[in-house]
Design a protein around this motif. Structure first.
Motif, mmCIF file in Angstrom:
data_model
loop_
_atom_site.group_PDB
_atom_site.id
_atom_site.type_symbol
_atom_site.label_atom_id
_atom_site.label_comp_id
_atom_site.label_asym_id
_atom_site.label_seq_id
_atom_site.Cartn_x
_atom_site.Cartn_y
_atom_site.Cartn_z
ATOM 1 N N PRO A 198 1.257 -1.206 -0.154
ATOM 2 C CA PRO A 198 -0.255 0.589 0.159
ATOM 3 C C PRO A 198 0.742 1.489 -0.118
ATOM 4 O O PRO A 198 0.159 2.211 -0.062
ATOM 5 C CB PRO A 198 -0.828 -0.505 1.385
ATOM 6 N N ARG A 208 -2.923 -2.488 -5.334
ATOM 7 C CA ARG A 208 -1.879 -2.335 -3.850
ATOM 8 C C ARG A 208 -3.472 -4.453 -2.112
ATOM 9 O O ARG A 208 -3.474 -4.501 -2.990
ATOM 10 C CB ARG A 208 -2.674 -1.507 -3.040
ATOM 11 N N ASP A 209 -1.351 -4.595 -2.020
ATOM 12 C CA ASP A 209 -2.182 -5.502 -1.279
ATOM 13 C C ASP A 209 -3.196 -4.928 0.025
ATOM 14 O O ASP A 209 -2.872 -4.385 0.746
ATOM 15 C CB ASP A 209 -1.011 -6.166 -0.217
ATOM 16 N N ILE A 210 -4.325 -5.784 -0.267
ATOM 17 C CA ILE A 210 -5.300 -5.385 0.990
ATOM 18 C C ILE A 210 -5.191 -6.705 2.007
ATOM 19 O O ILE A 210 -5.091 -6.297 3.181
ATOM 20 C CB ILE A 210 -6.272 -5.839 0.306
ATOM 21 N N ALA B 171 -5.950 0.382 3.186
ATOM 22 C CA ALA B 171 -5.129 -0.226 2.226
ATOM 23 C C ALA B 171 -5.227 -0.413 1.198
ATOM 24 O O ALA B 171 -4.132 0.114 -0.104
ATOM 25 C CB ALA B 171 -4.611 -1.680 2.352
ATOM 26 N N THR B 176 -1.526 4.829 4.596
ATOM 27 C CA THR B 176 -0.947 4.076 5.432
ATOM 28 C C THR B 176 -0.172 4.742 6.773
ATOM 29 O O THR B 176 -0.274 3.762 7.577
ATOM 30 C CB THR B 176 0.312 3.272 4.704
#
Lengths: 409, 409
Positions: A198, A208-210, B171, B176
């Motif tokens: 992120p 983006r990785d969630i 995210a 962040t």
């Protein structure tokens, strides 16, 4: 290639509980002030009566109730005050007929006395003479020893998730270390070549990785411990190494993504190899949530779960399967839920259980559950949701106004 | 001596909010993974469309939908596969009439294509020839850029208590660090000559301190920070010193016990002296909870609250007043509650609001609220409770089966 028969959620739960029962569940002592949110691993039994002595619930004069009979505003009874009980001190002096003793709220009732007259109904008349303007009956304004809790009584049940009031109750019983179930230690591995942190602006094709974030928080919410979270490219060798490493230290390894049948999906194979007896769940009859893989390794005593990569499906399967098994094994009561009327017709999925997110609308005649739709079903459908409903696999769908059970999420 | 006029809970909330508004409320950035349970201090607005590009929701072949018209099991359409999109990579090659490209679930749709045929309906026929057995309509199996979230759209509202799904959504947006309301820092002082630590076996007349434990956990449950908890004898000088010291570092000082009119009760006087303009609440028209004192000191910007010593009353007043003000100032939606039918007649208290603990019983036709009684009202009435109801001061009582609003506790 193995024939991949999918499991119903009920059978997946059964199978997972069975392997985790082989592993067993550990307990650990927590300091009382740090015990909130943990699950009691045994009944809390009172070792003593509560209160430990007869106490006054008001400020006033402890009396023998018979002495106050017939007293009134115009015709008080006069008693001799022979003692003043201080908070925290024993009341030793016995009260005889015609006598009384001052006692504060919470103070100990002296022997002989059986009731307390509130100070508002009393008047000091020089020396130790007290006028009583109101009769009291036996036991009035007194809590007897053991009236709240008997010695040997179960005060809080095993499986209770500890709230502030449980912490207060345990303090009152002198319990300063609490035996709770040791939370599973979890490693979360989010896989996919498209995933970036992120912190990074994704290039076209990347996202983006969630999952490592949402599953981390979800585990935390249910009191589990996350040892580590990693994001991993869809490289079989690297992924396998990450899983093998995680198995050495974790009770549960959660891998999200890579469990459907796409070209690069390696999760199924890795779990099948890493688990001592192979994977035992190869898909769920659940919408969303089909690409779910579960295996158990007897050497490291690790549950290996491959969740869908889709963020909503990953969270729902984590909740419906992993958290459910944790709750079941720690003797927690069923998920908190409520009944509501569904606000529109809803189709089921033939042969599959459907998990449908809903928003709750509170009316005085009960709750309404409004289905939340989203074509992509991205994570924001979950931020708008209060809970979910389950439509059974053998049900064609739901009719508007039908009553459904809503589970909070 | 001042005339002590009691406040309704509504007026006590108003007055407390007014003084705390002078103080204002601070915000602080939290790392995303540590943000669960905190309260968002501003709307979360998406700086970009989500998804950022057109994505496939299935594994399959991206096509121009018109090309698939008329295809069937017996009469497939043949397209030329000109590209294979990899996860995480841009799809640059345009799809012209008669062409297609393999795309995995979540992969980017190449320019020119407007739908995806699931791989189950396709077959590779040597070389780059792909047979398509099923027509797709425009947009089928595709999520368009921005379809989930528009650029500039509010995704999560200020005042939201952050759950796992909010963490996942942030995210996905590349957030962040999260701006949240800085939790009040609280000191809890439990007073009473009778109090001993839960670690000690009490002598006759003594009881173990509950409030510093239960209020600590209650503050923690609502996301507040407890700086310190102390147990203090009912000695005016020592208590005053403890309060003055706590005021230097705390946003809120909570003193439990010592606020009724007993002989040794010093809390009222101490708050009156310590607060720059004296105490402004001298009792609540609330049962239980009458002996509640509140003041505000403008020099140290501290709210000083004297709660009843009774453990249940202390927790209820803390919830109804201190936590309510915190929730209000941080823009949180109203307490979660539900409606239920009361299972027995219940008397109100003339001129006072009554706070009655209840246990919830879930039935398919709604919830029932069973009042929990306990003469002494000790802490175990709270461990048996799921929530509480409020009976208005102008109401004589409730009739069995009347609908009441139950607030969780």
């Amino acid at each position: 290639m193995k024939l991949l028969k999918v499991d119903t959620i009920a059978s997946a739960r059964d199978k997972s509980v069975r392997v985790m029962q082989k592993k067993g569940i550990q307990t650990v002592y927590k300091k009382l002030l740090e015990a909130q949110g943990y699950i009691l691993a045994g009944d809390i039994v009172s070792q003593e009566p509560v209160p430990a002595f007869n106490r006054s619930t008001v400020d006033g004069y402890a009396v023998r109730s018979g002495d106050t009979a017939g007293s009134s505003e115009s015709l008080p009874v006069f008693l001799e005050c022979v003692d003043e009980i201080n908070m925290g001190c024993p009341a030793k002096k016995e009260i005889h007929a015609g006598e009384c003793a001052y006692v504060p709220t919470g103070g100990m009732i002296p022997p002989g006395a059986d009731a307390v007259v509130m100070i508002e109904y009393c008047e000091a008349f020089g020396g130790s003479n007290i006028a009583i303007y109101n009769p009291v009956s036996y036991g009035k304004n007194v809590v007897l020893a053991g009236e709240d809790i008997d010695q040997g009584e179960i005060v809080i049940k095993k499986g209770t998730r500890i709230r502030p009031q449980e912490i207060g109750a345990m303090a009152s019983l002198g319990i300063t270390e609490v035996l709770v179930f040791k939370p599973w230690e979890i490693t979360i591995i989010s896989t996919g070549d498209e995933l970036v942190s992120p912190h990074i602006t994704p290039s076209p094709g990347e996202v983006r990785d969630i999952n490592s974030y949402s599953l981390y928080a979800q585990a935390q919410k249910h009191g589990l411990t996350v040892l580590n979270k990693v994001v991993q490219k869809d490289n079989e060798q690297q992924l396998k190494e990450a899983v093998m490493q995680a198995m050495q230290v974790s009770d549960v390894v959660v891998i999200s993504g890579g469990s459907s049948k796409g070209k690069k999906d390696a999760t199924n194979q890795i779990i099948d190899e890493a688990a001592s007896e192979g994977s035992f769940i190869h898909g769920l009859a659940l919408k969303p949530g089909k690409p779910t893989i579960v295996g158990y390794d007897e050497n490291s005593c690790t549950l290996l779960t491959g969740l869908p990569g889709h963020p909503v499906a990953a969270m729902l399967v984590f909740e419906l399967l992993v958290i459910w098994v944790w709750r079941h094994m720690t003797c927690q009561p069923a998920d908190s839920s409520l009944f509501a009327r569904i606000t529109s017709n809803l189709a089921g999925a033939p042969g599959k259980m459907t998990c449908q997110l809903v928003k709750l609308i509170k009316q005085e005649n009960g709750f309404y559950a409004e289905p939340i739709f989203g074509k992509s079903g991205l994570i924001t459908t979950l931020t708008r949701a209060d809970g979910y409903i389950l439509i059974e696999e053998n049900k064609e769908g739901l009719k508007k106004d039908e009553i459904v059970e809503v589970f909070y999420i």
